[in-house]
Scaffold this active site. Structure first.
Site, PDB file in Angstrom:
ATOM      1  N   CYS A  66       4.093  -0.784  11.109  1.00  0.00           N
ATOM      2  CA  CYS A  66       2.914  -1.715  10.786  1.00  0.00           C
ATOM      3  C   CYS A  66       2.122  -1.153   9.335  1.00  0.00           C
ATOM      4  O   CYS A  66       2.752  -1.046   8.528  1.00  0.00           O
ATOM      5  CB  CYS A  66       2.062  -1.694  11.843  1.00  0.00           C
ATOM      6  SG  CYS A  66       1.297  -0.004  12.465  1.00  0.00           S
ATOM      7  N   ARG A  67       0.992  -1.024   9.554  1.00  0.00           N
ATOM      8  CA  ARG A  67       0.308  -0.736   8.093  1.00  0.00           C
ATOM      9  C   ARG A  67       0.095   0.843   7.839  1.00  0.00           C
ATOM     10  O   ARG A  67       0.027   1.093   6.702  1.00  0.00           O
ATOM     11  CB  ARG A  67      -1.332  -1.117   8.563  1.00  0.00           C
ATOM     12  CG  ARG A  67      -1.277  -2.688   8.818  1.00  0.00           C
ATOM     13  CD  ARG A  67      -2.828  -2.869   9.253  1.00  0.00           C
ATOM     14  NE  ARG A  67      -2.846  -4.242   9.183  1.00  0.00           N
ATOM     15  CZ  ARG A  67      -4.012  -5.002   9.775  1.00  0.00           C
ATOM     16  NH1 ARG A  67      -4.985  -4.354  10.570  1.00  0.00           N
ATOM     17  NH2 ARG A  67      -3.883  -6.513   9.925  1.00  0.00           N
TER      18      ARG A  67
END
Length: 222
Positions: free
Chosen positions: A178-179
């Protein structure tokens, strides 16, 4: 210009940058903007802030020259002022993990609370990709995936994973990302996949770090 005047001016400007980052909400905003550009409303939603509060923090970041803006019609979009801004944020984050025991402890406790979540490094994932040993899923929102993603990754936002899980191969290792290390989308994805019997791990960092390491990336207009 005298030496002391010169030093005072230079250090003051550098202090302004540090001051611009010296707020937990603004650090979270910088991490979000590393994924791409966002409007004030989008930033407020992603960070659980009011629009007015998010706007105030963005103005501080803009005054510190950490973010820039672009207007399209009635909307103003914010983005990082440059790659060096992300590198500074990453250096601060890594320093915190290394030197501040509480940061490392909280991160470790969170991972341990999810006993099914295993991690692997970018270099380990890159090696598996060379041997086609893995299925990679990007569990960020579609907008962030389109702005850039790991080459060959499938975009399955974490809130859609339950509905699309049957489409994933059961005989291959699955890696979710993800981030970044403080983003919990990948942890949620791996926990769900593990409970369903998949061999799943999360990338220990996120897409911005992957891109910074000059590993294979792709872009999408979908």
């Amino acid at each position: 210009m005298e030496k002391r005047t010169f030093k005072n001016k230079v250090y003051q400007q550098l202090a302004n940058i540090v001051k611009g980052m010296s707020n937990p909400h603004r650090l979270e905003i910088l991490e979000l903007l590393a994924q791409g550009r966002f409007s004030v409303a989008e930033i407020a939603e992603e960070t659980d802030m009011s629009g007015a509060n998010a706007s105030q923090h963005l103005q501080v970041l803009k005054q510190a020259q950490l973010v820039s803006t672009q207007r399209e019609g009635n909307h103003v979009y914010y983005e990082l002022a440059g790659e060096s801004v992300y590198k500074a944020w990453k250096s601060l984050r890594d320093l915190g993990i290394e030197r501040v025991a509480e940061v490392e402890r909280v991160l470790r406790q969170f991972r341990e609370s999810r006993q099914s979540v295993e991690t692997l490094s970018s270099s380990q994932l890159a090696d598996k990709m060379k041997h086609e040993q893995v299925t990679i899923i990007d569990v960020r929102p579609q907008k962030e995936f389109s702005a850039g993603h790991i080459a060959g990754a499938l975009n399955i936002p974490v809130d859609q994973l339950s509905d699309k899980i049957d489409a994933l191969p059961e005989d291959r290792e699955i890696v979710a990302y993800c981030r970044g290390p403080f983003c919990v989308f990948a942890d949620d994805a791996v926990e769900l996949l593990s409970k369903k019997g998949f061999n799943a791990k999360r990338l220990d960092e996120g897409f911005p770090e992957w891109m910074l390491d000059e590993l294979p990336v792709e872009y999408s207009s979908n």
